[in-house]
Design an enzyme around this catalytic site. Structure first.
Site, short mmCIF file in Angstrom:
data_model
loop_
_atom_site.label_atom_id
_atom_site.label_comp_id
_atom_site.label_asym_id
_atom_site.label_seq_id
_atom_site.Cartn_x
_atom_site.Cartn_y
_atom_site.Cartn_z
N TYR A 1 -8.93 4.23 15.45
CA TYR A 1 -7.92 3.71 14.63
C TYR A 1 -6.53 4.27 14.89
CZ TYR A 1 -5.07 3.43 10.25
OH TYR A 1 -4.04 3.06 9.49
N SER B 1 0.82 5.42 11.20
CA SER B 1 -0.20 6.06 10.33
C SER B 1 0.12 7.80 10.65
CB SER B 1 -1.61 5.78 10.49
OG SER B 1 -2.50 6.40 10.06
N1 LIG Z 1 -2.88 2.69 2.98
C1 LIG Z 1 -2.75 3.66 3.64
O1 LIG Z 1 -2.98 5.09 3.19
C2 LIG Z 1 -2.19 3.81 4.96
C3 LIG Z 1 -2.21 4.81 5.81
C4 LIG Z 1 -1.50 4.69 7.05
C5 LIG Z 1 -1.44 3.52 7.41
N2 LIG Z 1 -1.69 2.48 7.00
C6 LIG Z 1 -1.31 1.25 7.51
O2 LIG Z 1 -0.48 0.35 6.60
C7 LIG Z 1 -0.87 -1.10 6.82
C8 LIG Z 1 -1.41 -1.67 5.81
O3 LIG Z 1 -2.38 -0.82 5.03
P1 LIG Z 1 -3.13 -1.32 3.68
O4 LIG Z 1 -3.64 0.06 3.09
O5 LIG Z 1 -2.36 -2.28 2.75
O6 LIG Z 1 -4.45 -1.91 4.29
P2 LIG Z 1 -5.04 -3.30 3.82
O7 LIG Z 1 -6.47 -3.48 4.49
O8 LIG Z 1 -5.26 -3.49 2.42
O9 LIG Z 1 -4.12 -4.39 4.30
C9 LIG Z 1 -4.16 -4.99 5.70
C10 LIG Z 1 -4.27 -6.53 5.60
O10 LIG Z 1 -4.22 -6.80 6.94
C11 LIG Z 1 -5.08 -8.15 6.81
N3 LIG Z 1 -5.56 -8.36 8.18
C12 LIG Z 1 -6.14 -7.32 8.96
N4 LIG Z 1 -6.31 -7.89 10.33
C13 LIG Z 1 -5.51 -9.01 10.52
C14 LIG Z 1 -5.27 -9.79 11.30
N5 LIG Z 1 -5.88 -9.60 12.67
N6 LIG Z 1 -4.54 -10.95 11.29
C15 LIG Z 1 -3.92 -11.04 9.97
N7 LIG Z 1 -4.32 -10.34 8.85
C16 LIG Z 1 -5.07 -9.21 9.27
C17 LIG Z 1 -6.21 -7.72 6.12
O11 LIG Z 1 -6.91 -8.82 5.48
C18 LIG Z 1 -5.55 -6.80 4.62
O12 LIG Z 1 -5.32 -7.74 3.73
C19 LIG Z 1 -1.84 -1.09 8.15
O13 LIG Z 1 -1.41 -1.19 9.20
C20 LIG Z 1 -2.65 0.40 7.76
O14 LIG Z 1 -3.27 0.65 9.20
C21 LIG Z 1 -2.30 2.54 5.55
#
Ligand SMILES: NC(=O)c1ccc[n+]([C@@H]2O[C@H](COP(=O)([O-])OP(=O)(O)OC[C@H]3O[C@@H](n4cnc5c(N)ncnc54)[C@H](O)[C@@H]3O)[C@@H](O)[C@H]2O)c1
Length: 341
Positions: A171, A146
């Site tokens: 985070y 991130s």
């Molecule tokens: N969306 C953004 O702007 C953004 C920015 C930087 C980093 N990220 C990273 O990208 C990745 C995807 O993010 P996103 O926006 O799709 O988030 P999201 O919350 O929509 O998706 C993450 C998914 O992981 C699942 N999850 C959480 N903990 C879990 C576990 N222990 N075992 C199995 N499943 C689990 C959740 O149910 C969720 O559906 C994440 O790693 C997030 O930290 C996202």
């Protein structure tokens, strides 16, 4: 390819899974479908992938009715035995796994102030489970980091060559820890690992905990939106289709072994936008004006983010294509349809 995509009911994981399926790859999707935000949205994403969510059973793989080469299974990745059973069953049925794309995580900066344990469990223990699977199967890994790892850094744009030692949320600390853990496994066990630092991703099927979604909900209901730091904040908003392209390019590019088969790339729009301009563009896309409530800066937030994407361009041949007006128009169109507003 045979791929595992974790977080496939999540925002980014759903889009990556869908694109890989459309390209003909075989996927095992894994997600705990936690209730950090509306489970109904996660179920609706799974339905788009052909999974019948009313008959979902914890730990039992469900087959897709739309994509014959898709299976989905629900459990927490830190449940190591469940993870290895699911992976081994998949291999028995379909042969070796070519890539693991790890997008499951406890996301969100602010929630890490309220529920730190969820971050350690999903993002640290869960990440270790994934690394151990990669180690035992010798599979290359692509995982989500991130832009929050840049924390208190002030020099912009943020470069992957900058030091990142001052996170401002748990985070961010877990995401930085993932990068260090990935480096260790790449070094010790020669597993190719690629970390992607995503910069504020937005788009259709997006996350209700993120500002653009909350703003859209409030604007359509005629309620005030909370604008922090008088709107004097800048973000490198990155459209989901560009992120998906970056993830797939990273999956197709195995890092060279020297000095360690471990790389980190920024996936950001490379053009930061002031929050005020972002809100104006969203108002235009939704066709409705916002009522603004100005509030001070929030804990754990950073003032500005902008990505330096030189390495990403050079090594992955990736450049973002979507400007903010185009991306928000696509989001607003989906949002209105989904919410029936
Ligand atoms: N969306 C953004 O702007 C953004 C920015 C930087 C980093 N990220 C990273 O990208 C990745 C995807 O993010 P996103 O926006 O799709 O988030 P999201 O919350 O929509 O998706 C993450 C998914 O992981 C699942 N999850 C959480 N903990 C879990 C576990 N222990 N075992 C199995 N499943 C689990 C959740 O149910 C969720 O559906 C994440 O790693 C997030 O930290 C996202």
């Amino acid at each position: 390819m045979n791929c595992i995509v974790t977080g496939s009911a999540g925002f980014i994981g759903f889009h990556v899974t869908k694109k890989l399926l459309e390209q003909g790859h075989r996927i095992l999707g894994i997600d705990s479908v936690n209730d950090y935000y509306a489970v109904s949205l996660k179920h609706d994403r799974l339905k788009e992938l052909g999974i019948k969510t009313d008959s979902l059973r914890y730990d039992e793989p469900a087959a897709s009715g739309v994509f014959p080469q898709f299976q989905f299974v629900q459990f927490r990745i830190e449940e190591k035995d469940r993870l290895s059973n699911a992976v081994n069953n998949f291999i028995r049925e379909h042969g070796a796994i070519d890539r693991i794309i790890h997008l499951a995580a406890q996301a969100g900066v602010r929630y890490s102030l309220q529920n730190p344990e969820a971050y350690i469990s999903s993002n640290i223990s869960g990440f270790l489970s994934i690394l151990e699977i990669c180690r035992s199967l010798r599979v290359p890994l692509v995982y989500a980091s991130s832009s929050s790892v840049y924390g208190m850094n002030t020099r912009q744009p943020f470069s992957v060559h900058d030091r990142v030692d001052h996170p401002v949320s748990l985070y961010a600390a877990t995401k930085r820890s993932n990068e260090l853990m990935a480096h260790t496994y790449a070094h010790l066990f020669n597993i190719p690992v690629t970390g992607l630092r995503f910069f504020t991703v937005y788009g259709p099927w997006g996350r209700p905990d993120m500002a653009y979604y909350k703003f859209s909900l409030a604007i359509s209901n005629g309620e005030p939106i909370d604008v922090y730091n008088n709107g004097e904040m800048r973000r490198d908003f990155t459209y989901i289709d560009d992120i998906v392209e970056g993830v797939i390019k990273a999956a197709g590019h195995i890092p060279s072994p020297a000095p360690t088969p471990c790389r980190i790339y920024n996936l950001g729009n490379n053009h930061s936008v002031e929050l005020g301009f972002f809100i104006e563009t969203l108002e235009n896309a939704l066709g409705k004006k916002a009522v603004k409530r100005y509030l001070p800066m929030q804990e754990g937030d950073v003032l500005s983010t902008e990505a330096d994407i030189e390495d990403t361009r050079r090594d992955l041949g990736w450049t973002p294509h979507t400007d903010i007006a185009e991306g928000l128009t696509a989001f607003a169109q989906w949002f209105k349809e989904y919410k029936g507003t």
